[in-house]
Design a protein around this motif. Structure first.
Motif, PDB file in Angstrom:
ATOM      1  N   ARG A   1       0.091  29.103  52.391  1.00 59.98           N
ATOM      2  CA  ARG A   1       1.118  30.135  52.529  1.00 59.98           C
ATOM      3  C   ARG A   1       2.510  29.507  52.557  1.00 59.98           C
ATOM      4  O   ARG A   1       3.434  29.994  51.907  1.00 59.98           O
ATOM      5  CB  ARG A   1       0.868  30.935  53.795  1.00 59.98           C
TER       6      ARG A   1
ATOM      7  N   ASN B   1       3.493  28.373  49.104  1.00 60.37           N
ATOM      8  CA  ASN B   1       3.884  29.498  48.256  1.00 60.37           C
ATOM      9  C   ASN B   1       5.285  29.985  48.597  1.00 60.37           C
ATOM     10  O   ASN B   1       6.064  30.333  47.702  1.00 60.37           O
ATOM     11  CB  ASN B   1       2.870  30.632  48.371  1.00 60.37           C
TER      12      ASN B   1
ATOM     13  N   VAL C   1       5.077  36.096  41.606  1.00 62.39           N
ATOM     14  CA  VAL C   1       3.685  35.703  41.822  1.00 62.39           C
ATOM     15  C   VAL C   1       3.568  34.828  43.070  1.00 62.39           C
ATOM     16  O   VAL C   1       2.641  35.001  43.871  1.00 62.39           O
ATOM     17  CB  VAL C   1       3.109  34.989  40.574  1.00 62.39           C
TER      18      VAL C   1
ATOM     19  N   ALA D   1       1.421  35.878  46.329  1.00 58.02           N
ATOM     20  CA  ALA D   1       0.402  34.959  46.832  1.00 58.02           C
ATOM     21  C   ALA D   1       0.678  34.574  48.274  1.00 58.02           C
ATOM     22  O   ALA D   1      -0.247  34.459  49.086  1.00 58.02           O
ATOM     23  CB  ALA D   1       0.350  33.711  45.949  1.00 58.02           C
TER      24      ALA D   1
ATOM     25  N   HIS E   1      -0.080  37.740  50.517  1.00 57.93           N
ATOM     26  CA  HIS E   1      -1.507  38.076  50.559  1.00 57.93           C
ATOM     27  C   HIS E   1      -2.316  37.005  51.282  1.00 57.93           C
ATOM     28  O   HIS E   1      -3.256  37.323  51.995  1.00 57.93           O
ATOM     29  CB  HIS E   1      -2.029  38.287  49.145  1.00 57.93           C
TER      30      HIS E   1
ATOM     31  N   TYR F   1      -4.877  33.246  42.328  1.00 66.73           N
ATOM     32  CA  TYR F   1      -3.420  33.085  42.413  1.00 66.73           C
ATOM     33  C   TYR F   1      -2.971  31.763  41.799  1.00 66.73           C
ATOM     34  O   TYR F   1      -1.920  31.703  41.159  1.00 66.73           O
ATOM     35  CB  TYR F   1      -2.939  33.184  43.855  1.00 66.73           C
TER      36      TYR F   1
ATOM     37  N   LEU G   1      -2.875  32.356  38.120  1.00 64.68           N
ATOM     38  CA  LEU G   1      -1.710  33.170  37.744  1.00 64.68           C
ATOM     39  C   LEU G   1      -0.417  32.369  37.805  1.00 64.68           C
ATOM     40  O   LEU G   1       0.444  32.486  36.927  1.00 64.68           O
ATOM     41  CB  LEU G   1      -1.610  34.400  38.651  1.00 64.68           C
ATOM     42  N   ILE G   2      -0.293  31.542  38.832  1.00 64.28           N
ATOM     43  CA  ILE G   2       0.898  30.696  38.945  1.00 64.28           C
ATOM     44  C   ILE G   2       0.935  29.698  37.795  1.00 64.28           C
ATOM     45  O   ILE G   2       1.989  29.461  37.186  1.00 64.28           O
ATOM     46  CB  ILE G   2       0.921  29.993  40.314  1.00 64.28           C
TER      47      ILE G   2
END
Length: 79
Positions: free
Chosen positions: A5, A8, A50, A54, A57, A67, A70-71
Motif C-alpha cells: 500500500r 502504491n 491505477v 491499487a 483497495h 493490479y 494493470l500497472i
C-alpha cells in the motif's frame, strides 16, 4: 520494508510530481506541449489512477497480481 500500500501511494505521488512539473514548466516557460507530451501526460495520469485504486483497495493474493499487471500495462503504454 515498505508495504504494498505504501509503495502504491509513493507511485501516486511520483505521478503527481511528474504531472505537476510538466504543467509548471508549460505555464512558467510558456511552452506548448507536442502531441507526444500530451499522450504521456494522459498515460501518466492513468498510471497514477491505477496506483491510487491499487493503494486504496489494498488487494491480497491474486488481486495484487491483477493490479501489478494493470500497472505494468499502463507503464508500457507510457513508454
Amino acid at each position: 520494508m515498505l508495504s504494498r500500500r505504501a509503495l502504491n501511494f509513493i507511485g501516486v505521488l511520483a505521478c503527481a510530481a511528474l504531472l505537476g512539473y510538466a504543467y509548471y514548466s508549460q505555464h512558467h516557460y510558456n511552452i506548448e506541449p507536442c502531441p507526444l507530451c500530451i499522450f504521456q501526460r494522459v498515460t501518466i495520469a492513468a498510471l497514477g489512477a491505477v496506483f491510487l485504486i491499487a493503494a486504496l483497495h489494498n488487494a491480497r493474493a491474486w488481486g495484487a497480481y491483477v493490479y501489478a499487471a494493470l500497472i505494468g500495462l499502463t507503464s508500457l503504454a507510457t513508454m
